[in-house]
Structures are given as C-alpha cells and as structure tokens.
Design an enzyme around this catalytic site. Sequence first.
Site, PDB file in Angstrom:
ATOM      1  CD  GLU A 178      -2.737   1.407   2.438  1.00 22.21           C
ATOM      2  OE1 GLU A 178      -2.708   0.539   3.319  1.00 22.21           O
ATOM      3  OE2 GLU A 178      -3.512   2.373   2.461  1.00 22.21           O
ATOM      4  CE  LYS A 220      -5.932  -0.027   1.549  1.00 21.73           C
ATOM      5  NZ  LYS A 220      -6.670  -0.616   2.654  1.00 21.73           N
ATOM      6  N   GLY A 263      -8.948   6.848   1.258  1.00 22.77           N
ATOM      7  CA  GLY A 263      -8.083   8.010   1.473  1.00 22.77           C
ATOM      8  C   GLY A 263      -8.728   9.369   1.694  1.00 22.77           C
ATOM      9  N   GLY A 264      -9.963   9.412   2.172  1.00 21.12           N
ATOM     10  CA  GLY A 264     -10.591  10.704   2.421  1.00 21.12           C
ATOM     11  C   GLY A 264     -11.634  11.086   1.378  1.00 21.12           C
TER      12      GLY A 264
HETATM   13  P1  13P Z   1      -9.095   4.368   3.893  1.00 19.72           P
HETATM   14  O1  13P Z   1      -9.920   3.659   2.860  1.00 19.72           O
HETATM   15  O2  13P Z   1      -9.894   5.007   4.976  1.00 19.72           O
HETATM   16  O3  13P Z   1      -8.060   5.257   3.263  1.00 19.72           O
HETATM   17  O4  13P Z   1      -8.286   3.231   4.669  1.00 19.72           O
HETATM   18  C1  13P Z   1      -7.681   2.242   3.971  1.00 19.72           C
HETATM   19  C2  13P Z   1      -6.487   1.778   4.690  1.00 19.72           C
HETATM   20  O5  13P Z   1      -6.364   0.608   4.975  1.00 19.72           O
HETATM   21  C3  13P Z   1      -5.451   2.759   5.035  1.00 19.72           C
HETATM   22  O6  13P Z   1      -4.279   2.101   5.430  1.00 19.72           O
END
Ligand code: 13P
Length: 341
Positions: A178, A220, A263-264
């Site tokens: 990620e 991701k 991500g917001g």
């Molecule tokens: P968000 O979808 O809230 O960005 O979280 C995903 C996630 O696993 C962040 O590390």
Amino acid sequence: MSITDELQVTIKQMVQPGKGILAADESQPTIAKRFAPINVESTEENRRAYRALLFTAPGIEEYISGVIEFEETLAQTADDGTPLPELLARRGIVPGIKVDKGKGPLALSSGDFITFGLDGLAERLQRYKSQGARFAKWREVYEISDHNPSSVGISANAEMLARYAAVCQEQGFVPIVEPEVLIDGDHSLLRCSEVTEAVQKEIFHALHRHHVVLEQIVLKPNMVLPGKEHSKRASAEEIAEATIRVLRRCVPAAVPSINFLSGGMTPEESTANLNAMNAAFPHEPWLLSFSYGRALQQPVLQAWRGKAENIAIAQQALLKRARLNGVAQRGEYDSRMELED
Ligand code: 13P
C-alpha cells in the site's frame, strides 16, 4: 501444502469479481479518532463490539472477500465466544492483518515519511498465522509538497515495501502493498499523477530486486486525484482516466488485483470513481476493486453511535456500501442506486 500453494489458495480467495476488501485495521489512536465524533469511548470492549458488528453483518460475504484486522482484533471474540478471525473464515472471508507500526519522519529528509515495523516481522507473522491471519498489509505514506516526496523518500519507502512483501511471502502471507499518496494539499491532478507514477515505478523495481512474486501480491494504491484544497474538482471520468494511465505505465500484468484505498474520498465518490474505471476500462489485466476503510465504515459508525439497539441498521449500512462497491467493481453502478435501501 507448500508455501507457494498456500499463497495461491489465499490470493484466489481474495481476488474475486464483484468483491473487495474491508479495511478495519485502525490502530488505537485512529479508532479513537473515528469514535470521537459519535461520542463512543475507545475502550477494548467498545472496539470489540464494533468489530464484531462489522464481521457479523448479514450478507457481506457476497461482496467482501477479505478483512484487514488490527492486532488486538485477532485475539477478540464475538458475543458467542467465537474468535473474530474464525468467524470471518467460516463465512468464506479471508482474515488479514495490518503489520506495519505506523509512520514517522524520514531522518534528514524533511517532509518525507517512513513506516516502521520490519524488526521481528517474521516472528510476528508466525504468531498471526496461528491466530488465523493469511494476508498482511503495510502502508507507506507520501505527502505532496513542492519538494516532497523527494527522490530519497521515494526510494526508501519502496525498499521498505519490498522487504515487507518478501518477508510475508516467505512466511506464506499474501502481502498487500500500500503506497498512499495523500489527498491533502492544493496540488493539481497532474501533480498527483506524476508523483503516483514515480512512486509506483520505484516500488515495482524494488519488488523485483527483492524476488517478490507479483502473481501473489495485491496492490493498494491511491486513485489519481487533485488535492483536497485544489481549486478545481475532477469528474469520476477524469479520475478514472488519469488513474488507469498511471497504472498501465507502472503495474505489470502479472499483478492479479488492484484494490484502491479510499483516502478521504466520500463513500459515494469512492464508489463512483471505482465504477468509472471499470465501466470505461473493462479489459485491464488486473481486477480493479476496493480495500476501503473510511468509505465503507463512515455510514456504519453514524448509524451505530455505540448503541446495541442500532446494530441492525448499522449492519445494513455496511451491507449497502459493500454491495454498491461490489456493483462498481463490475462497472454497473448508477448513483440512483444510492436512493435504494
Ligand atoms: P481508507 O480507505 O480510509 O483510506 O483506509 C484504507 C487503509 O487501509 C489505510 O491504510
């Protein structure tokens, strides 16, 4: 079973058309931040009750193939005493575990971050495996400024992700890789696109150097978006086009699945953007799906508010978002579906 076979069984179960991943792996400070607006105290029991609510929501296994958990959750149980990871596994949902230990400043590289947690990772994974986890997640964070991420920031973060992924595969865990280029700031979509491309290119070089088997990872990434404070918003179609262009340039076809973070973005935006990609680009080599945290959980938290009598409607809210994202994975979402129950 050999490690390779084990990884193959896991990846096959994680990567299925019409399904995505629920990120429910908030660390203690983050879950406290999510609970605060609904006046729920972040006690161990409240965290347990909330995660149990998510994992027992009726019907989600139709749209959710895996759940990322936080370390504490692996040892917690549902109301009937079933360990939470076992409860997921019984429903055909693969239990996963966030293994990074969060980010801090990268020394001597102002404005860049680095994520911690490699020391002792193999031993931790062995413990997590005995608790039922079969895949892992590690997040590197990149903030955009005029000078960041710097080239050393980009290479140091790629090296961390690759070393993490190699340890995971050696231990029989599918790694979710990620890299999150943050939405914060006033940068343009073009700037986000350039940064995301540089970040992903470096990551795939590093994964190659570290002998990571691309067929057995999940990427991701962030979507390519203008910064939250940028003067001009972008349409779902523009975001889809910019994101796919970067992915085509960076991600080998060997990677089976790309599961975006939210991500917001709002729940509706993240569903519409995912749909736009699958609708306009139905023949990409990878499955394009979701691994959302906030975008799946925000409506659930709002409905729950820490009250047992709200559990059923909170679970319905999760099922609705999971279903709409499952539909978006197939490119068949329409914003009018938001009005249905
Ligand atoms: P968000 O979808 O809230 O960005 O979280 C995903 C996630 O696993 C962040 O590390």
